[in-house]
Write a protein that holds these residues in place. Sequence first.
Motif, PDB file in Angstrom:
ATOM      1  N   ASP A   1      -8.354 -14.431  -2.538  1.00 16.55           N
ATOM      2  CA  ASP A   1      -8.787 -15.087  -3.767  1.00 16.55           C
ATOM      3  C   ASP A   1      -7.561 -15.612  -4.509  1.00 16.55           C
ATOM      4  N   ALA A   2      -7.372 -16.932  -4.469  1.00 19.13           N
ATOM      5  CA  ALA A   2      -6.190 -17.545  -5.088  1.00 19.13           C
ATOM      6  C   ALA A   2      -6.337 -17.715  -6.587  1.00 19.13           C
ATOM      7  N   ARG A   3      -7.457 -17.258  -7.164  1.00 20.84           N
ATOM      8  CA  ARG A   3      -7.686 -17.427  -8.599  1.00 20.84           C
ATOM      9  C   ARG A   3      -7.251 -16.213  -9.405  1.00 20.84           C
ATOM     10  N   THR A   4      -6.864 -15.133  -8.742  1.00 19.83           N
ATOM     11  CA  THR A   4      -6.467 -13.927  -9.476  1.00 19.83           C
ATOM     12  C   THR A   4      -5.269 -13.269  -8.808  1.00 19.83           C
ATOM     13  N   SER A   5      -4.440 -12.652  -9.625  1.00 20.24           N
ATOM     14  CA  SER A   5      -3.279 -11.937  -9.107  1.00 20.24           C
ATOM     15  C   SER A   5      -3.518 -10.431  -9.133  1.00 20.24           C
ATOM     16  N   ARG A   6      -4.786 -10.034  -9.337  1.00 22.41           N
ATOM     17  CA  ARG A   6      -5.146  -8.615  -9.353  1.00 22.41           C
ATOM     18  C   ARG A   6      -6.050  -8.282  -8.168  1.00 22.41           C
ATOM     19  N   LEU A   7      -5.911  -7.087  -7.661  1.00 17.37           N
ATOM     20  CA  LEU A   7      -6.758  -6.605  -6.583  1.00 17.37           C
ATOM     21  C   LEU A   7      -8.077  -6.096  -7.147  1.00 17.37           C
ATOM     22  N   PRO A   8      -9.146  -6.090  -6.327  1.00 18.27           N
ATOM     23  CA  PRO A   8     -10.405  -5.471  -6.772  1.00 18.27           C
ATOM     24  C   PRO A   8     -10.167  -4.000  -7.118  1.00 18.27           C
ATOM     25  N   GLU A   9     -10.935  -3.496  -8.058  1.00 16.53           N
ATOM     26  CA  GLU A   9     -10.752  -2.122  -8.533  1.00 16.53           C
ATOM     27  C   GLU A   9     -10.850  -1.116  -7.397  1.00 16.53           C
ATOM     28  N   GLN A  10     -11.807  -1.329  -6.477  1.00 13.48           N
ATOM     29  CA  GLN A  10     -11.984  -0.373  -5.378  1.00 13.48           C
ATOM     30  C   GLN A  10     -10.750  -0.299  -4.493  1.00 13.48           C
ATOM     31  N   ILE A  11     -10.084  -1.434  -4.307  1.00 11.67           N
ATOM     32  CA  ILE A  11      -8.875  -1.451  -3.486  1.00 11.67           C
ATOM     33  C   ILE A  11      -7.718  -0.792  -4.229  1.00 11.67           C
ATOM     34  N   ARG A  12      -7.626  -1.041  -5.538  1.00 12.54           N
ATOM     35  CA  ARG A  12      -6.550  -0.432  -6.336  1.00 12.54           C
ATOM     36  C   ARG A  12      -6.614   1.088  -6.297  1.00 12.54           C
ATOM     37  N   HIS A  13      -7.839   1.623  -6.192  1.00 11.74           N
ATOM     38  CA  HIS A  13      -8.012   3.075  -6.203  1.00 11.74           C
ATOM     39  C   HIS A  13      -8.340   3.633  -4.819  1.00 11.74           C
ATOM     40  N   CYS A  14      -8.003   2.896  -3.793  1.00 13.17           N
ATOM     41  CA  CYS A  14      -8.264   3.340  -2.418  1.00 13.17           C
ATOM     42  C   CYS A  14      -7.471   4.626  -2.144  1.00 13.17           C
ATOM     43  N   PRO A  15      -8.137   5.715  -1.726  1.00 12.42           N
ATOM     44  CA  PRO A  15      -7.442   6.994  -1.516  1.00 12.42           C
ATOM     45  C   PRO A  15      -6.644   7.043  -0.220  1.00 12.42           C
ATOM     46  N   LEU A  16      -6.883   6.089   0.674  1.00 15.43           N
ATOM     47  CA  LEU A  16      -6.194   6.064   1.961  1.00 15.43           C
ATOM     48  C   LEU A  16      -4.901   5.252   1.863  1.00 15.43           C
ATOM     49  N   PRO A  17      -3.955   5.472   2.771  1.00 18.50           N
ATOM     50  CA  PRO A  17      -2.762   4.620   2.813  1.00 18.50           C
ATOM     51  C   PRO A  17      -3.185   3.148   2.875  1.00 18.50           C
ATOM     52  N   LEU A  18      -2.586   2.309   2.023  1.00 16.66           N
ATOM     53  CA  LEU A  18      -3.041   0.934   1.855  1.00 16.66           C
ATOM     54  C   LEU A  18      -1.881  -0.050   2.001  1.00 16.66           C
TER      55      LEU A  18
ATOM     56  N   LYS B   1       3.460   7.453   9.186  1.00 15.08           N
ATOM     57  CA  LYS B   1       4.451   8.390   9.692  1.00 15.08           C
ATOM     58  C   LYS B   1       5.297   9.002   8.573  1.00 15.08           C
ATOM     59  N   GLU B   2       5.450   8.241   7.477  1.00 17.99           N
ATOM     60  CA  GLU B   2       6.227   8.732   6.337  1.00 17.99           C
ATOM     61  C   GLU B   2       5.368   8.642   5.066  1.00 17.99           C
ATOM     62  N   PRO B   3       4.482   9.609   4.846  1.00 17.09           N
ATOM     63  CA  PRO B   3       3.567   9.556   3.690  1.00 17.09           C
ATOM     64  C   PRO B   3       4.280   9.394   2.350  1.00 17.09           C
ATOM     65  N   GLY B   4       5.509   9.873   2.258  1.00 14.54           N
ATOM     66  CA  GLY B   4       6.244   9.775   0.996  1.00 14.54           C
ATOM     67  C   GLY B   4       7.013   8.481   0.834  1.00 14.54           C
ATOM     68  N   LEU B   5       6.809   7.532   1.735  1.00  9.39           N
ATOM     69  CA  LEU B   5       7.532   6.261   1.685  1.00  9.39           C
ATOM     70  C   LEU B   5       7.268   5.538   0.367  1.00  9.39           C
ATOM     71  N   GLN B   6       8.333   5.062  -0.266  1.00 10.38           N
ATOM     72  CA  GLN B   6       8.181   4.339  -1.517  1.00 10.38           C
ATOM     73  C   GLN B   6       7.436   3.022  -1.293  1.00 10.38           C
ATOM     74  N   THR B   7       6.796   2.527  -2.344  1.00  6.66           N
ATOM     75  CA  THR B   7       6.049   1.282  -2.264  1.00  6.66           C
ATOM     76  C   THR B   7       6.960   0.136  -1.831  1.00  6.66           C
ATOM     77  N   GLN B   8       6.503  -0.618  -0.851  1.00  8.57           N
ATOM     78  CA  GLN B   8       7.284  -1.728  -0.299  1.00  8.57           C
ATOM     79  C   GLN B   8       6.635  -3.061  -0.668  1.00  8.57           C
ATOM     80  N   ARG B   9       7.455  -4.041  -1.044  1.00  6.04           N
ATOM     81  CA  ARG B   9       6.980  -5.405  -1.296  1.00  6.04           C
ATOM     82  C   ARG B   9       7.826  -6.349  -0.449  1.00  6.04           C
TER      83      ARG B   9
END
Length: 338
Positions: free
Chosen positions: A127-144, A317-325
């Motif tokens: 969706d090129a009209r927003t720079s925000r993710l859907p709420e469900q994705i933002r709160h996804c409990p799995l590695p994302l 493999k590294e659950p504690g990995l810092q957020t990557q961009r």
Amino acid sequence: MKKVSIIDVAKRAGVSVSTVSLVLRRKGKISDATIEKVQAAITDIGYIHNVAAANLRSSTSNLIGLILRDFSDSFSIKVMASIVQALEKQGYMVFLGQPLNDGEHLERCLLSFKQQGVAGVIYLACDARTSRLPEQIRHCPLPLVVVSQLQLEDECNLVMRDNRQAASLATRYLIERGHRNIAYIGGTESDLIRQQRLAGFRSVMKQHGLVLREDATPACNEDTRAASIATRQLLENHNTFTALLCHSPDAMIGSIAGIHQVGRTVGKDVFLTQQVALIGFEDMLHVNLTSPSLTYVSSASEESGRQAAALMIRKLKEPGLQTQRITLSGQLITRESA
């Protein structure tokens, strides 16, 4: 008929059961010769590895959930193919979801992933009209891991395109070839990809002391007819334009029609006033089937997929990995149109 077991494979290959297990799970330091021996034994005796059972025993999963909202988006399709290929090489399988909306359908998709026991989720934002993710994705409990065509505000593991760099690269190339009157065709006013590219376009024009006309960036709907009309009107009102940056493949094809409608042609020669140079921003399957062939800045779709797959595997493999961009730059592919 007796069921073939991992013990039978080990006997046939002349190795231990643990070695066979490591080969099947693609773990440990096993020599290529041993891997080939085990794989040959598996083929010879017809052993079938029960991945689901192995996952239950080890409390791990080789399933990755992949969410693709729009199958008409060429960038997302190419990214998806690259992700699947990269993950399969590493022994993972992809569980594909296509929710119809960002509400209950997306929620059901994520619930289904959880029920299937996926290890992580890769989300292809389109969706090129927003720079925000859907709420469900933002709160996804799995590695994302998120793959996006634009920069997002959300703090997440992200692989994205550098739209500003792509437009800057294309604009600089045209200026170096002698073009001074350049326009940008296509994309709607609310399209954030368009806005990011226009920022790069304007910046390079300003750096070279070139004035950008107020009407040099006409927006239009995402279809060839709208782009054709916008191009024709632009060139009819100002026949001094010698180059166009085209927002999408549809904008590029439509621009070609608009150029022809005003009696001009597509090509490189800035000194031949009837010619108009064109540069697009997408990898186009038919890029070599047009005449002239089309110049474009690659969308880095395959690399986006590879980077997303690699980032997901690292995260698992590294659950504690810092957020990557990860920001990927496009490459200018020069053909005959510019």
